[in-house]
Design a protein around this motif. Structure first.
Motif, PDB file in Angstrom:
ATOM      1  N   GLY A   1       0.836  -1.198   0.000  1.00  0.00           N
ATOM      2  CA  GLY A   1       0.000   0.000   0.000  1.00  0.00           C
ATOM      3  C   GLY A   1       0.862   1.235   0.000  1.00  0.00           C
ATOM      4  N   ASN A   2       0.663   2.097   0.983  1.00  0.00           N
ATOM      5  CA  ASN A   2       1.468   3.314   1.116  1.00  0.00           C
ATOM      6  C   ASN A   2       2.625   3.136   2.083  1.00  0.00           C
ATOM      7  OD1 ASN A   2      -0.035   4.862  -0.686  1.00  0.00           O
ATOM      8  ND2 ASN A   2      -1.533   5.379   0.885  1.00  0.00           N
ATOM      9  N   SER A   3       2.823   1.925   2.580  1.00  0.00           N
ATOM     10  CA  SER A   3       3.882   1.637   3.550  1.00  0.00           C
ATOM     11  C   SER A   3       4.968   0.770   2.931  1.00  0.00           C
ATOM     12  CB  SER A   3       3.297   0.915   4.764  1.00  0.00           C
ATOM     13  OG  SER A   3       2.324   1.708   5.399  1.00  0.00           O
ATOM     14  N   ILE A   4       6.059   0.648   3.648  1.00  0.00           N
ATOM     15  CA  ILE A   4       7.145  -0.235   3.223  1.00  0.00           C
ATOM     16  C   ILE A   4       7.503  -1.163   4.367  1.00  0.00           C
ATOM     17  CG2 ILE A   4       8.138   1.229   1.433  1.00  0.00           C
ATOM     18  CD1 ILE A   4      10.138   2.261   3.496  1.00  0.00           C
ATOM     19  N   MET A   5       7.924  -2.370   4.009  1.00  0.00           N
ATOM     20  CA  MET A   5       8.365  -3.352   5.001  1.00  0.00           C
ATOM     21  C   MET A   5       9.807  -3.745   4.672  1.00  0.00           C
ATOM     22  SD  MET A   5       6.990  -7.182   5.857  1.00  0.00           S
ATOM     23  CE  MET A   5       5.407  -6.598   6.403  1.00  0.00           C
ATOM     24  N   PRO A   6      10.741  -3.525   5.605  1.00  0.00           N
ATOM     25  CA  PRO A   6      12.124  -3.921   5.365  1.00  0.00           C
ATOM     26  C   PRO A   6      12.232  -5.430   5.157  1.00  0.00           C
ATOM     27  CG  PRO A   6      11.932  -2.625   7.375  1.00  0.00           C
ATOM     28  CD  PRO A   6      10.548  -2.943   6.927  1.00  0.00           C
ATOM     29  N   LYS A   7      13.131  -5.826   4.258  1.00  0.00           N
ATOM     30  CA  LYS A   7      13.335  -7.244   3.975  1.00  0.00           C
ATOM     31  C   LYS A   7      14.781  -7.655   4.254  1.00  0.00           C
ATOM     32  CE  LYS A   7       9.517  -8.950   2.592  1.00  0.00           C
ATOM     33  NZ  LYS A   7       8.806  -9.808   3.484  1.00  0.00           N
ATOM     34  N   GLU A   8      15.678  -7.354   3.350  1.00  0.00           N
ATOM     35  CA  GLU A   8      17.072  -7.776   3.463  1.00  0.00           C
ATOM     36  C   GLU A   8      17.980  -6.555   3.520  1.00  0.00           C
ATOM     37  OE1 GLU A   8      17.989 -10.992   3.691  1.00  0.00           O
ATOM     38  OE2 GLU A   8      15.942 -11.703   3.396  1.00  0.00           O
ATOM     39  N   ILE A   9      19.146  -6.730   4.139  1.00  0.00           N
ATOM     40  CA  ILE A   9      20.115  -5.642   4.256  1.00  0.00           C
ATOM     41  C   ILE A   9      21.485  -6.136   3.799  1.00  0.00           C
ATOM     42  CG2 ILE A   9      21.350  -4.130   5.857  1.00  0.00           C
ATOM     43  CD1 ILE A   9      18.853  -4.213   7.633  1.00  0.00           C
ATOM     44  N   PHE A  10      22.118  -5.345   2.956  1.00  0.00           N
ATOM     45  CA  PHE A  10      23.516  -5.570   2.575  1.00  0.00           C
ATOM     46  C   PHE A  10      24.297  -4.430   3.205  1.00  0.00           C
ATOM     47  CE2 PHE A  10      26.933  -4.508  -0.528  1.00  0.00           C
ATOM     48  CZ  PHE A  10      27.728  -5.606  -0.284  1.00  0.00           C
ATOM     49  N   HIS A  11      25.043  -4.727   4.264  1.00  0.00           N
ATOM     50  CA  HIS A  11      25.765  -3.714   5.022  1.00  0.00           C
ATOM     51  C   HIS A  11      27.248  -3.840   4.719  1.00  0.00           C
ATOM     52  CE1 HIS A  11      26.499  -0.890   8.221  1.00  0.00           C
ATOM     53  NE2 HIS A  11      27.400  -1.705   8.734  1.00  0.00           N
ATOM     54  N   CYS A  12      27.847  -2.766   4.251  1.00  0.00           N
ATOM     55  CA  CYS A  12      29.267  -2.863   3.907  1.00  0.00           C
ATOM     56  C   CYS A  12      30.042  -1.612   4.293  1.00  0.00           C
ATOM     57  CB  CYS A  12      29.423  -3.161   2.429  1.00  0.00           C
ATOM     58  SG  CYS A  12      28.530  -2.048   1.362  1.00  0.00           S
ATOM     59  N   SER A  13      29.543  -0.801   5.202  1.00  0.00           N
ATOM     60  CA  SER A  13      30.242   0.441   5.543  1.00  0.00           C
ATOM     61  C   SER A  13      31.575   0.200   6.248  1.00  0.00           C
ATOM     62  CB  SER A  13      29.351   1.333   6.399  1.00  0.00           C
ATOM     63  OG  SER A  13      29.029   0.693   7.609  1.00  0.00           O
ATOM     64  N   ILE A  14      31.710  -0.929   6.900  1.00  0.00           N
ATOM     65  CA  ILE A  14      32.963  -1.215   7.600  1.00  0.00           C
ATOM     66  C   ILE A  14      34.060  -1.609   6.619  1.00  0.00           C
ATOM     67  CG2 ILE A  14      34.063  -2.783   9.256  1.00  0.00           C
ATOM     68  CD1 ILE A  14      31.334  -2.912  10.678  1.00  0.00           C
ATOM     69  N   ASN A  15      33.697  -2.330   5.570  1.00  0.00           N
ATOM     70  CA  ASN A  15      34.671  -2.837   4.608  1.00  0.00           C
ATOM     71  C   ASN A  15      34.402  -2.231   3.235  1.00  0.00           C
ATOM     72  OD1 ASN A  15      36.572  -4.314   3.259  1.00  0.00           O
ATOM     73  ND2 ASN A  15      35.352  -6.178   3.166  1.00  0.00           N
ATOM     74  N   ALA A  16      34.919  -1.048   2.990  1.00  0.00           N
ATOM     75  CA  ALA A  16      34.751  -0.409   1.680  1.00  0.00           C
ATOM     76  C   ALA A  16      35.762  -1.004   0.710  1.00  0.00           C
ATOM     77  CB  ALA A  16      34.924   1.098   1.802  1.00  0.00           C
ATOM     78  N   ASN A  17      35.419  -2.151   0.146  1.00  0.00           N
ATOM     79  CA  ASN A  17      36.289  -2.888  -0.762  1.00  0.00           C
ATOM     80  C   ASN A  17      36.041  -2.406  -2.186  1.00  0.00           C
ATOM     81  OD1 ASN A  17      37.876  -4.743  -2.010  1.00  0.00           O
ATOM     82  ND2 ASN A  17      36.467  -6.456  -1.747  1.00  0.00           N
ATOM     83  N   ASP A  18      36.915  -1.533  -2.698  1.00  0.00           N
ATOM     84  CA  ASP A  18      36.777  -0.999  -4.045  1.00  0.00           C
ATOM     85  C   ASP A  18      35.405  -0.377  -4.274  1.00  0.00           C
ATOM     86  OD1 ASP A  18      39.369  -1.803  -4.697  1.00  0.00           O
ATOM     87  OD2 ASP A  18      38.702  -3.770  -5.314  1.00  0.00           O
ATOM     88  N   GLY A  19      34.894   0.330  -3.302  1.00  0.00           N
ATOM     89  CA  GLY A  19      33.629   1.018  -3.440  1.00  0.00           C
ATOM     90  C   GLY A  19      32.405   0.161  -3.225  1.00  0.00           C
ATOM     91  N   ASN A  20      32.570  -1.157  -3.182  1.00  0.00           N
ATOM     92  CA  ASN A  20      31.480  -2.124  -2.989  1.00  0.00           C
ATOM     93  C   ASN A  20      30.440  -2.108  -4.104  1.00  0.00           C
ATOM     94  OD1 ASN A  20      32.358  -3.227  -0.435  1.00  0.00           O
ATOM     95  ND2 ASN A  20      31.829  -1.241   0.420  1.00  0.00           N
TER      96      ASN A  20
END
Length: 93
Positions: A50-69
């Motif tokens: 509808g007008n809402s969003i539900m989080p699903k999956e997360i790709f977190h890479c701020s700790i390891n910036a490997n070639d920009g990710n």
């Protein structure tokens, strides 16, 4: 509004103040980040309900910036479990 938001705002779905992108547009955002040498810090996938969003999956890479990710972010976006979702791209600026 930063350069990415300006360029892609007409392709974004905005919910709860978050710029969300369909799969192909999300890949274009990541490629633009690569062009501008902006590191990808994470990618969040959401289901629109509808007008809402539900989080699903997360790709977190701020700790390891490997070639920009950039390639890792694109791989995450293209995962089969993400095919019907929209994406928030988090990048440094």
């Amino acid at each position: 509004m930063d350069l990415i938001e300006k360029e892609f705002s007409n392709r974004a779905i905005v919910r709860e103040g978050i710029y969300l992108f369909q799969l192909s547009d999300a890949i274009d955002v990541v490629n633009k980040c690569k062009e501008l040498k902006l590191n990808i810090l994470g990618v969040d996938s959401f289901e629109i309900i509808g007008n809402s969003i539900m989080p699903k999956e997360i790709f977190h890479c701020s700790i390891n910036a490997n070639d920009g990710n950039w390639s890792e972010a694109i791989r995450f976006i293209q995962e089969p479990f993400n095919q019907e979702l929209v994406f928030e791209i988090v990048y440094d600026n």
